[in-house]
Design an enzyme around this catalytic site. Structure first.
Site, short mmCIF file in Angstrom:
data_model
loop_
_atom_site.label_atom_id
_atom_site.label_comp_id
_atom_site.label_asym_id
_atom_site.label_seq_id
_atom_site.Cartn_x
_atom_site.Cartn_y
_atom_site.Cartn_z
CG ASP A 23 15.11 -2.05 3.58
OD1 ASP A 23 15.97 -1.17 4.00
OD2 ASP A 23 14.40 -2.90 4.44
CG PHE A 27 11.75 1.44 10.16
CD1 PHE A 27 11.86 0.46 9.36
CD2 PHE A 27 10.38 1.98 10.62
CE1 PHE A 27 10.57 0.01 9.09
CE2 PHE A 27 9.33 1.34 10.22
CZ PHE A 27 9.28 0.38 9.50
CB VAL A 28 11.85 6.61 6.81
CG1 VAL A 28 13.04 7.34 7.05
CG2 VAL A 28 11.86 5.76 5.75
CE LYS A 35 -2.66 -2.55 3.25
NZ LYS A 35 -2.68 -2.78 4.76
CD GLU A 70 7.64 -0.72 -3.02
OE1 GLU A 70 6.71 -0.13 -2.90
OE2 GLU A 70 7.82 -2.04 -2.61
CG ASP A 71 7.08 1.74 -0.11
OD1 ASP A 71 7.58 1.25 -0.43
OD2 ASP A 71 6.24 1.57 1.05
CG ASP A 91 3.33 0.12 7.25
OD1 ASP A 91 3.86 0.02 6.34
OD2 ASP A 91 3.00 -0.78 8.05
NE ARG A 98 -0.09 1.67 5.27
CZ ARG A 98 0.79 0.93 4.73
NH1 ARG A 98 1.78 1.43 4.12
NH2 ARG A 98 0.67 -0.43 5.17
#
Ligand code: IMP
Ligand code: MG
Length: 191
Positions: free
Chosen positions: A111, A160-161, A51, A107-108, A167, A173
């Site tokens: 990683d 970690f963001v 999402k 994509e967000d 999320d 979000r």
């Protein structure tokens, strides 16, 4: 920058702004110009990874002139909340065929690269004309498999963001900025 509590925060969690909403919007406009130029005015089919990428995709698509369509795909990876295990599973497939089309996978965050490697493998089998990748964020230090994105919004450090679609346990979000999440209040990072 200042650590703040947020309405979405649970006890011990705090967020610190890394990328402001205006910086994100400026960068997306620049990426859209690059994408439009590279696809030479041909129709582009955007595929958002649910999402987290919904927010980036929604802003990116509105900066792209010309014929643009979209679809969504969803994957899940087993593992701890802040770390993917490397085992990726398709949970929602595309609605339409991508054969012969100019596809931009949106994509967000990139990683470890496991999710992207899996998606590129299954989408490539469907014989698109072009398959390119746009990610808002890239954490190159975390990479476990050799994948790269054609368009990267921001390269960020190994933290970690959350926010702007990203999320932690489905929360955060809705933040306008991208922020670093800390857990436990002792400077301990979420990842
Ligand atoms: P990868 O397969 O390890 O590259 O993980 C990609 C997915 O993990 C992303 O689509 C995100 O859902 C999630 N992820 C990785 N890093 C972060 C982060 O810093 N914050 C939130 N989600 C993240
Ligand atoms: Mg994701």
């Amino acid at each position: 920058m200042k650590k703040t509590k947020n309405a979405a925060s649970k006890p011990g969690e705090s967020v610190r702004v890394l990328l402001t909403r205006s910086r994100i919007q400026r960068r997306i406009a620049a990426l859209a110009r690059e994408i439009h130029r590279d696809f030479r005015g041909e129709p582009v089919h955007l595929i958002g990874v649910l999402k987290g990428a919904v927010f980036f995709l929604a802003d990116l698509i509105r900066c792209l002139p010309g014929e643009v369509s979209l679809d969504f795909i969803a994957v899940s990876s087993y593992g701890k909340e802040t770390q993917s295990s490397g085992q990726v599973m398709l949970t929602k497939d595309l609605d339409s065929s991508i054969e012969g089309r100019n596809v931009l996978l949106v994509e967000d965050i990139l990683d470890t690269g496991q999710t992207m490697q899996y998606l590129l493998r299954i989408l490539d089998q469907r014989r698109p004309k072009h398959l390119r990748v746009a990610v808002l964020l890239d954490k190159p230090e975390r990479r476990q498999v050799p994948v790269t994105a054609d368009y990267v919004g921001f390269r960020i450090p190994n933290e970690f963001v959350v926010g702007y679609g990203l999320d932690y346990a489905e929360r955060y979000r809705n933040l306008h900025d991208v922020s670093v999440l800390s857990l436990g209040g002792k400077g301990k990072s979420a990842d």
